[in-house]
Structures are given as C-alpha cells and as structure tokens.
Design an enzyme around this catalytic site. Structure first.
Site, PDB file in Angstrom:
ATOM      1  N   GLY A 123      13.438  21.891  20.505  1.00 26.17           N
ATOM      2  CA  GLY A 123      12.288  22.305  19.701  1.00 26.17           C
ATOM      3  C   GLY A 123      11.712  23.611  20.209  1.00 26.17           C
ATOM      4  O   GLY A 123      10.638  23.611  20.842  1.00 26.17           O
ATOM      5  N   GLU A 241      23.020  27.992  27.514  1.00 25.95           N
ATOM      6  CA  GLU A 241      23.342  27.766  26.110  1.00 25.95           C
ATOM      7  C   GLU A 241      24.270  28.847  25.566  1.00 25.95           C
ATOM      8  O   GLU A 241      25.165  28.578  24.780  1.00 25.95           O
ATOM      9  CB  GLU A 241      22.023  27.740  25.314  1.00 25.95           C
ATOM     10  CG  GLU A 241      22.171  27.136  23.947  1.00 25.95           C
ATOM     11  CD  GLU A 241      20.892  27.262  23.117  1.00 25.95           C
ATOM     12  OE1 GLU A 241      19.982  28.012  23.488  1.00 25.95           O
ATOM     13  OE2 GLU A 241      20.847  26.587  22.079  1.00 25.95           O
TER      14      GLU A 241
HETATM   15  C1  LIG Z   1      22.956  27.225  13.145  1.00 29.77           C
HETATM   16  C2  LIG Z   1      21.647  27.413  13.814  1.00 29.77           C
HETATM   17  C3  LIG Z   1      21.190  26.448  14.687  1.00 29.77           C
HETATM   18  C4  LIG Z   1      19.947  26.604  15.314  1.00 29.77           C
HETATM   19  N1  LIG Z   1      19.511  25.593  16.121  1.00 29.77           N
HETATM   20  C5  LIG Z   1      18.292  25.710  16.695  1.00 29.77           C
HETATM   21  C6  LIG Z   1      17.779  24.629  17.488  1.00 29.77           C
HETATM   22  O1  LIG Z   1      18.424  23.586  17.648  1.00 29.77           O
HETATM   23  N2  LIG Z   1      16.551  24.761  18.027  1.00 29.77           N
HETATM   24  C7  LIG Z   1      15.797  25.906  17.874  1.00 29.77           C
HETATM   25  O2  LIG Z   1      14.722  25.958  18.428  1.00 29.77           O
HETATM   26  N3  LIG Z   1      16.259  26.930  17.115  1.00 29.77           N
HETATM   27  C8  LIG Z   1      17.479  26.860  16.520  1.00 29.77           C
HETATM   28  N4  LIG Z   1      17.945  27.885  15.729  1.00 29.77           N
HETATM   29  C9  LIG Z   1      17.086  29.027  15.483  1.00 29.77           C
HETATM   30  C10 LIG Z   1      17.556  30.316  16.122  1.00 29.77           C
HETATM   31  O3  LIG Z   1      17.325  30.313  17.507  1.00 29.77           O
HETATM   32  C11 LIG Z   1      16.819  31.450  15.404  1.00 29.77           C
HETATM   33  O4  LIG Z   1      17.260  31.449  14.054  1.00 29.77           O
HETATM   34  C12 LIG Z   1      17.068  32.795  16.015  1.00 29.77           C
HETATM   35  O5  LIG Z   1      16.496  32.904  17.294  1.00 29.77           O
HETATM   36  C13 LIG Z   1      16.515  33.935  15.127  1.00 29.77           C
HETATM   37  O6  LIG Z   1      15.183  33.686  14.808  1.00 29.77           O
HETATM   38  P1  LIG Z   1      14.659  33.713  13.286  1.00 29.77           P
HETATM   39  O7  LIG Z   1      15.570  32.850  12.473  1.00 29.77           O
HETATM   40  O8  LIG Z   1      13.218  33.404  13.293  1.00 29.77           O
HETATM   41  O9  LIG Z   1      14.920  35.181  12.782  1.00 29.77           O
HETATM   42  P2  LIG Z   1      13.952  36.432  13.083  1.00 29.77           P
HETATM   43  O10 LIG Z   1      13.558  36.431  14.511  1.00 29.77           O
HETATM   44  O11 LIG Z   1      12.893  36.464  12.055  1.00 29.77           O
HETATM   45  O12 LIG Z   1      14.956  37.622  12.854  1.00 29.77           O
HETATM   46  C14 LIG Z   1      15.359  38.034  11.534  1.00 29.77           C
HETATM   47  C15 LIG Z   1      16.249  39.264  11.692  1.00 29.77           C
HETATM   48  O13 LIG Z   1      15.487  40.325  12.288  1.00 29.77           O
HETATM   49  C16 LIG Z   1      16.123  40.778  13.474  1.00 29.77           C
HETATM   50  N5  LIG Z   1      15.111  41.117  14.484  1.00 29.77           N
HETATM   51  C17 LIG Z   1      14.061  40.370  14.871  1.00 29.77           C
HETATM   52  N6  LIG Z   1      13.362  40.989  15.842  1.00 29.77           N
HETATM   53  C18 LIG Z   1      14.015  42.176  16.080  1.00 29.77           C
HETATM   54  C19 LIG Z   1      13.803  43.254  16.988  1.00 29.77           C
HETATM   55  N7  LIG Z   1      12.779  43.254  17.840  1.00 29.77           N
HETATM   56  N8  LIG Z   1      14.669  44.277  16.969  1.00 29.77           N
HETATM   57  C20 LIG Z   1      15.725  44.284  16.109  1.00 29.77           C
HETATM   58  N9  LIG Z   1      15.984  43.300  15.221  1.00 29.77           N
HETATM   59  C21 LIG Z   1      15.144  42.246  15.214  1.00 29.77           C
HETATM   60  C22 LIG Z   1      16.962  39.618  13.955  1.00 29.77           C
HETATM   61  O14 LIG Z   1      18.023  40.067  14.768  1.00 29.77           O
HETATM   62  C23 LIG Z   1      17.441  39.020  12.647  1.00 29.77           C
HETATM   63  O15 LIG Z   1      18.544  39.730  12.156  1.00 29.77           O
HETATM   64  C24 LIG Z   1      19.174  27.761  15.085  1.00 29.77           C
HETATM   65  C25 LIG Z   1      19.640  28.745  14.217  1.00 29.77           C
HETATM   66  C26 LIG Z   1      20.854  28.579  13.567  1.00 29.77           C
HETATM   67  C27 LIG Z   1      21.335  29.648  12.617  1.00 29.77           C
END
Ligand SMILES: Cc1cc2nc3c(=O)[nH]c(=O)nc-3n(C[C@H](O)[C@H](O)[C@H](O)COP(=O)(O)OP(=O)(O)OC[C@H]3O[C@@H](n4cnc5c(N)ncnc54)[C@H](O)[C@@H]3O)c2cc1C
Length: 382
Positions: A123, A241
């Site tokens: 989480g 991880e």
């Molecule tokens: C298959 C899958 C399993 C997952 N499982 C888990 C889980 O079990 N537990 C959990 O907690 N999370 C989980 N996640 C979440 C995952 O860790 C996040 O999706 C990831 O960290 C990206 O965060 P976000 O989706 O909020 O995208 P955002 O952070 O909103 O990013 C959107 C886009 O903007 C880009 N971006 C953001 N900030 C910057 C920056 N400063 N500079 C340049 N580019 C930037 C990102 O690279 C991305 O392309 C999972 C995700 C997936 C796809």
C-alpha cells in the site's frame, strides 16, 4: 554460477513440467484453476525448501547463495511466475521484516511467507502520489489510546483482493521535508475498516485495485521500524523490488522458441525481422548481465539507486521491444497446431503484460532521473 545452480535449474524445470499445465499464463486469469495451480506450486516449493531458498535458516530458508536465488527468479518468471502473488513475500516483504522487524513481527510473519501460505500487498501509491510517493495523503492520527487511526486511499495495489496483509505507508507527522514523518504499518486486510475495489485492466482480473482505509485502528505493535522514519524502509523495499523480477528470462525463452515454432517459415522471414530478433537476443544478454551486476553489488552492500535503475531501464525496455518483435513473428505463424497455439497465447500475454512494465515499481522516466543523478554524483556526467 556453479554446478549447484545448474542442478537447481534442472530441478525447477522438472517441477514446472510436472506441476504447471503447459497453457498456464500466470495465476491471475479468468480461470480459478490457475490460482489453485499457483497455490499448490508454492506449497511444493516450500516443502522442498526451494521457496525461500536464500533466506537464512533461522527464518525458515535454505541459506543458499544469491546466485541460486537468481536461478529461482529466472525460472519462475520464464514460466509465468507459478508462485503467483507470493513472490512478493519471498522477494522483499520477508527480507525487509528480517532487517527492520521486531522479534515478534518476525515470528508472526516470516514462517507463513516461508511456507507459501500468505499473500501480501503493497500500500504505497495513491491517486496523487505515484512517482512523487512522499506526497501521499493517507494519514495515521493518534487515537488517544497510544495507537493511531488510519484514513485515506491507495491505488494500483496489486493482489489486494486476495492479500491477507498489507505493507502500508502512511503519514504520521509533518517534517521539514515530505520524506520525513512517514511510517510503515503491517496491517491485516480482513479488518472491516478496509475496503478493496478491483480496477479492470488488461492485466486480467485480481491484479490492480483501489484500497480505502476508514478509521483503521493500529497500535505500536503494527509499526515496522521507527515511527516517522518509514522512508528509509521504502528505499530498502525499492532496491529489493526493482531487481526481484527476471523479466529477461521470459523474453529469452519466447525469442528462443520462435524458430522451432515457425518451422520452415522461419527461413523465409524478412531479413529485417530476423535482424530485430537477433538484436533482442543480444538485449536479453545485456539485461541479464546488468541483473548479475546488481546482484553482486547488492550482496556486497555496494549498490546505489543508479545501479538498480540502469538494470530496470534495460529490462523494461527489453520487455516492450521484444514483445513488439514477438508479435510481428507471431503474425507469421501459419499453422494451427498445439505448439503454435502455445506460442500465440504466450506472446499475446507477454505483450499485454509488458505495457505496464515501464510504469510499475517506478516509471522509466523516474529511473532515468535516478540514474542521471547517480552518474552526476559519481562524476560520470562530465
Ligand atoms: C502493474 C502495476 C502494478 C503496480 N502495483 C503497485 C502496488 O502493488 N502497490 C503500489 O503501491 N503501487 C503499485 N503500482 C503503482 C506504481 O508504483 C505507479 O504507477 C508508479 O510509481 C507511477 O506512478 P503514477 O501511476 O501515479 O504515475 P505518475 O507519477 O502520475 O506519472 C505519470 C507520468 O509522468 C511521469 N513523471 C512523473 N513525475 C515526473 C518527473 N518528475 N519527471 C519526469 N517525468 C515524470 C512518469 O514517469 C509517468 O510517465 C503499480 C503499477 C502498475 C502499472
């Protein structure tokens, strides 16, 4: 890797052949039999002391080397992770509890993970806090009785519908920096204050979820490590991880199968496509070597965030690029026999799964930022 690693690989392949159906594409499909296969396979590995092979003996492991653990990772991912969601417990939840947990937490949590009986979820991510995780808003407020009341929302939580425990990150106070004041709680998912809502995605059922916490009561016994110091544990989790999944092993297995599946048609494939196929095999080798480098650095305690990021960039790009090449090769499969159906099913699944690989565990853009920072700090950016 020594002889023991070769024997281990053969043993794992034998067990997969005997116990995992050929059409198995992971535990999270519409067919409940796939989940049952994974549960049973975990028990089989645990009985043979192969599930937590590299854990210390005192925690129910086999005290094997990191290289043997690497063989397990490779063989499992190459065969669609027949351990199901339990791989997370083995790869990082258990090791993190060994490092940061109290004796009581170790007694409670490690034996069920080592026996393959328990599923954990992570989480961390929230709707406005993914890449910028430290901005999370789930809050644990003192409840006046020495504990806390947790309220907030998580998202993209893998396996939350089937998990018994959650490795939860919440804000307990505000510090000068947003990374301060965060705390890890180990919480049971059957608490009525927790609601899970599945999210439909192309990864199939049971995978991604939203998790809501509405006045969840936790105590000091549920805190992992020190209150307000959770960020250092998060860093530790990430380093485990990000190398825990040997994605290159599945890419290599499917690419290597292509010529035999195509048979005589392989010889008349466009040269350009065969050239891309060869390039992907080379990239598999590159990702494998970067993984081995990270394993070496990790076991000697010299790993930096940039090392894990370099590997993640290579292996997640490989996942997606090889999926494109394999899709183009799959379009050339002309016959409809058993082997062709197997290949088409595997390639389609690999393509779907690969789409998320550059996002999960930290997006590829964030990995590039981490790698650049680390190179600049080391003077490599000049
Ligand atoms: C298959 C899958 C399993 C997952 N499982 C888990 C889980 O079990 N537990 C959990 O907690 N999370 C989980 N996640 C979440 C995952 O860790 C996040 O999706 C990831 O960290 C990206 O965060 P976000 O989706 O909020 O995208 P955002 O952070 O909103 O990013 C959107 C886009 O903007 C880009 N971006 C953001 N900030 C910057 C920056 N400063 N500079 C340049 N580019 C930037 C990102 O690279 C991305 O392309 C999972 C995700 C997936 C796809």
């Amino acid at each position: 890797m020594g002889k023991r690693a070769g024997d281990l690989r053969r043993e794992l392949r034998r067990l997969v052949n005997e116990q995992v159906p050929e059409h198995f594409l992971g535990a999270f499909t519409d067919d409940p039999a796939d989940l049952a296969t994974a549960q049973q396979f975990c028990r089989t590995l645990a009985e043979r002391n192969l599930l937590c092979l590299a854990w210390p003996e005192e925690f129910g492991g086999g005290a094997a080397s990191v290289w043997e653990q690497t063989v397990v990772r490779e063989e499992m991912w190459a065969h669609h992770e027949p351990r199901g969601a339990q791989y997370m417990g083995v790869n990082w939840v258990g090791p993190i509890i060994m490092r940061h947990g109290t004796a009581e937490q170790q007694r409670t949590h490690l034996p069920p993970i080592a026996a393959g009986e328990v599923i954990w979820c992570q989480g961390f991510s929230e709707p406005e806090a993914g890449s910028d995780l430290a901005s999370l808003r789930t809050t644990a407020r003192p409840d006046g009785a020495g504990g806390w009341s947790v309220s907030g929302q998580k998202i993209w939580t893998s396996y939350a519908t089937m998990a018994q425990w959650c490795f939860l990150l919440a804000r307990t106070s505000r510090g000068e920096k947003k990374q301060q004041g965060l705390t890890i709680f180990l919480v049971p998912m059957d608490d009525p204050a927790i609601t899970v809502r599945p999210i439909r995605t192309m990864l199939g059922p049971h995978h991604l979820n939203e998790v809501f916490f509405d006045d969840l009561r936790v105590t000091g016994a549920d805190v992992l490590g020190t209150v307000d110091q959770g960020w250092s544990i998060v860093q530790d989790v990430m380093s485990f991880e990000r190398v825990g999944i040997a994605r290159y092993a599945r890419c290599e297995r499917l690419l290597a199968a292509a010529p035999t599946v195509l048979g005589p048609r392989w010889e008349v494939l466009p040269a350009e496509l065969r050239g891309r196929w060869i390039r992907m095999l080379t990239h598999c080798r590159r990702a494998r070597l970067l993984a081995y480098r990270v394993v070496t650095l990790q076991s000697s305690g010299r790993i930096t965030p940039g090392d894990a990021s370099a590997y993640r960039i290579a292996v997640t790009k490989l996942d997606q690029d090889s999926a494109e090449v394999l899709m183009d090769i799959a379009a050339e499969v002309g016959h409809d026999d058993h082997r062709a159906r197997w290949f088409l099913g595997e390639v389609e699944d690999h393509w779907r799964y690969s789409q998320a690989s550059t996002v999960s565990s930290g997006s590829i853009e964030m990995q590039r930022i981490l790698l650049s920072r680390s190179m600049l700090a080391a003077g490599g950016g000049r």
